[in-house]
Design an enzyme around this catalytic site. Structure first.
Site, short mmCIF file in Angstrom:
data_model
loop_
_atom_site.label_atom_id
_atom_site.label_comp_id
_atom_site.label_asym_id
_atom_site.label_seq_id
_atom_site.Cartn_x
_atom_site.Cartn_y
_atom_site.Cartn_z
CG ASN A 1 37.63 34.76 45.36
OD1 ASN A 1 36.87 34.26 44.52
ND2 ASN A 1 38.50 34.05 46.01
CB SER B 1 30.66 37.52 53.61
OG SER B 1 31.44 37.42 54.77
CG HIS C 1 34.90 38.73 56.73
ND1 HIS C 1 36.17 38.53 56.26
CD2 HIS C 1 34.18 37.66 56.38
CE1 HIS C 1 36.20 37.35 55.63
NE2 HIS C 1 35.00 36.81 55.70
CB THR D 1 20.30 32.18 69.70
OG1 THR D 1 19.50 31.31 70.49
CG2 THR D 1 20.14 33.62 70.19
CB CYS E 1 40.48 29.79 51.24
SG CYS E 1 39.37 31.15 51.48
C1 LIG Z 1 35.32 35.44 51.25
C2 LIG Z 1 34.46 34.79 50.23
C3 LIG Z 1 33.54 33.78 50.58
C4 LIG Z 1 33.45 33.24 51.98
O1 LIG Z 1 32.90 34.15 52.87
P1 LIG Z 1 33.11 33.92 54.45
O2 LIG Z 1 32.23 34.93 55.08
O3 LIG Z 1 34.56 34.18 54.71
O4 LIG Z 1 32.71 32.53 54.75
C5 LIG Z 1 32.75 33.24 49.59
N1 LIG Z 1 32.83 33.67 48.32
C6 LIG Z 1 33.67 34.64 47.94
C7 LIG Z 1 33.70 35.09 46.52
C8 LIG Z 1 34.52 35.23 48.88
O5 LIG Z 1 35.38 36.17 48.50
#
Ligand SMILES: *Cc1c(COP(=O)(O)O)cnc(C)c1O
Length: 401
Positions: A151, A199, A201, A237, A325
């Site tokens: 990331n 994920s 988003h 749920t 983060c």
């Molecule tokens: C953003 C991210 C996560 C965490 O995902 P969330 O949906 O925000 O909890 C985990 N791993 C990587 C590589 C990410 O970029």
């Protein structure tokens, strides 16, 4: 003022088609998918269609997709769920030093519970070496977890080779593919992946929803007690509107991935080349070729990432230092440190992560503003070359003390 979003690795804007369907399943189609009346059946049908859509994106079967609250929960479930259920087979886990904290902290927690974890080093481009994976395997190894793409610096790992190795040794293989899904073609069978986290988003979908792929036959236990949702693996749920949104995002990603990758890669390369041409003493972090389509990560000598970030923000450009983060702290990135950068250099990193809503004009504007900011900050920095020249010049009495 013009506003430019270059922080897609932190979160992506939600696709308008996705936003529309999320609203529909929030405001009108609000049934509980576990109810047997028509409201419930309507919601159930939508959840199962979303499962199918996520499965298609990965080349998986729909029975192998489990919805969660996001990437973090998927990582926790994959690592802890597999470790705890396979304790009798062995207590050794292999991962890397550059994982997201969702994986690293899960491993630390498992260490407290008696598991042994090997954190593999990476090379200067943040690549894991296959030899290191091979050498780390013992007869107690039950799980290997290596992220698909990083990331912070965007490096794409040799997932297929690691998957092949794990398969030969009969070890489960998990990959955190949160950054890669939608940006890299992924087929869980071709890559020999047993578990995969994604994920919503990070994929132009909603926040607070994700999924974990779990290959049929994998031994895994639930972390949460309650109802029997998601085949008893994830009680509670279902987040119907989020799941339906994720399904739509996956459908769009599948349809548009090839075009998106080509478009974003072109912008990325233009930005990288522009920075290298315009800004001296800038160093690209990460791999030259094995790189996420939208990832640009640079260190600029004599400048802290944080000041760059704030100055860019004043000009309407949203960027990041390392990962979202970790920001708020001035700790240097664990990823850059693992790549061998010094603490000082690691604090000077800037990540610009591009997405399919960005344009060439965004890149040009950013190049212009960024080079101005770097020049100004360097002229003020006590560490910069020009200041050093002045300081070391014996004729310059004023600067001499
Ligand atoms: C953003 C991210 C996560 C965490 O995902 P969330 O949906 O925000 O909890 C985990 N791993 C990587 C590589 C990410 O970029």
């Amino acid at each position: 003022m013009e506003k430019i979003y270059f922080d897609h690795a932190a979160t992506t804007p939600i696709d308008s088609e996705v936003a529309k369907i999320v609203l529909e399943y929030t405001a009108q189609k609000y049934g509980n998918p576990n109810s047997i009346h028509s409201f419930g059946r309507e919601a159930r049908k939508a959840v199962e269609e979303a499962r199918e859509s996520v499965a298609s994106l990965l080349g998986a079967d729909k029975s192998e997709i489990f919805f969660t609250s996001g990437g973090t929960e998927s990582d926790n479930l994959a690592l802890k769920g597999v470790a705890l259920a396979n304790r009798k087979k062995g207590n050794h886990i292999i991962t890397t030093a550059i994982e997201h904290y969702a994986v690293l902290r899960s491993c630390e927690e498992l260490e407290k519970q008696g598991f042994l974890v090997t954190y593999l080093p990476v090379d200067e481009n943040a690549m894991v070496r296959i030899e290191d994976v091979k050498n780390a395997i013992t007869d107690k190894t039950i799980l290997i977890s290596v992220m698909f793409a990083n990331n912070e610096v965007g490096t794409i790992q040799p997932i297929k080779e690691i998957g092949q190795l794990a398969k030969e040794k009969d070890i489960y293989f998990h990959t955190d593919a949160v950054q890669a899904v939608g940006s890299c073609p992924i087929d869980v069978n071709e890559y020999h992946i047993d578990l995969l986290s994604l994920s919503g988003h990070k994929l132009y979908g909603p926040k607070g929803v994700g999924a974990v792929y779990i290959r049929k036959g994998i031994k895994i236990g639930a972390l949460q007690d309650g109802g029997s949702q998601e085949h008893k693996l994830r009680a509670g749920t279902e987040n119907v509107s989020g799941i339906v949104g994720l399904g739509k995002a996956a459908e769009i990603a599948r349809r548009e991935m090839v075009g998106r990758i080509a478009y974003v890669t072109t912008l990325r390369d233009k930005l990288i080349k522009g920075i290298q041409d315009k800004i001296p003493d800038s160093k690209l972090n990460g791999h030259d070729e094995r790189r996420l389509p939208g990832n640009v990560n640079f260190c600029f000598s004599y400048i802290e990432g944080e000041s760059l970030l704030l100055n860019l923000d004043l000009k309407g450009i949203a960027a990041s230092t390392g990962s979202a983060c970790a920001s708020g702290s001035l700790d240097p990135s664990h990823v850059l440190l693992a790549m061998g950068l010094s603490h000082e250099t690691a604090q000077g990193s800037l990540r610009l992560s591009l997405g399919c809503g960005n344009t060439e004009a965004d890149v040009e504007y950013c190049l212009e503003i960024l080079s101005q900011i770097v020049e100004r900050l360097r002229s003020m920095s006590p560490l910069s070359a020009t200041t050093n020249l002045l300081l070391n010049n014996p004729c310059n009495q004023y600067y001499n003390h």
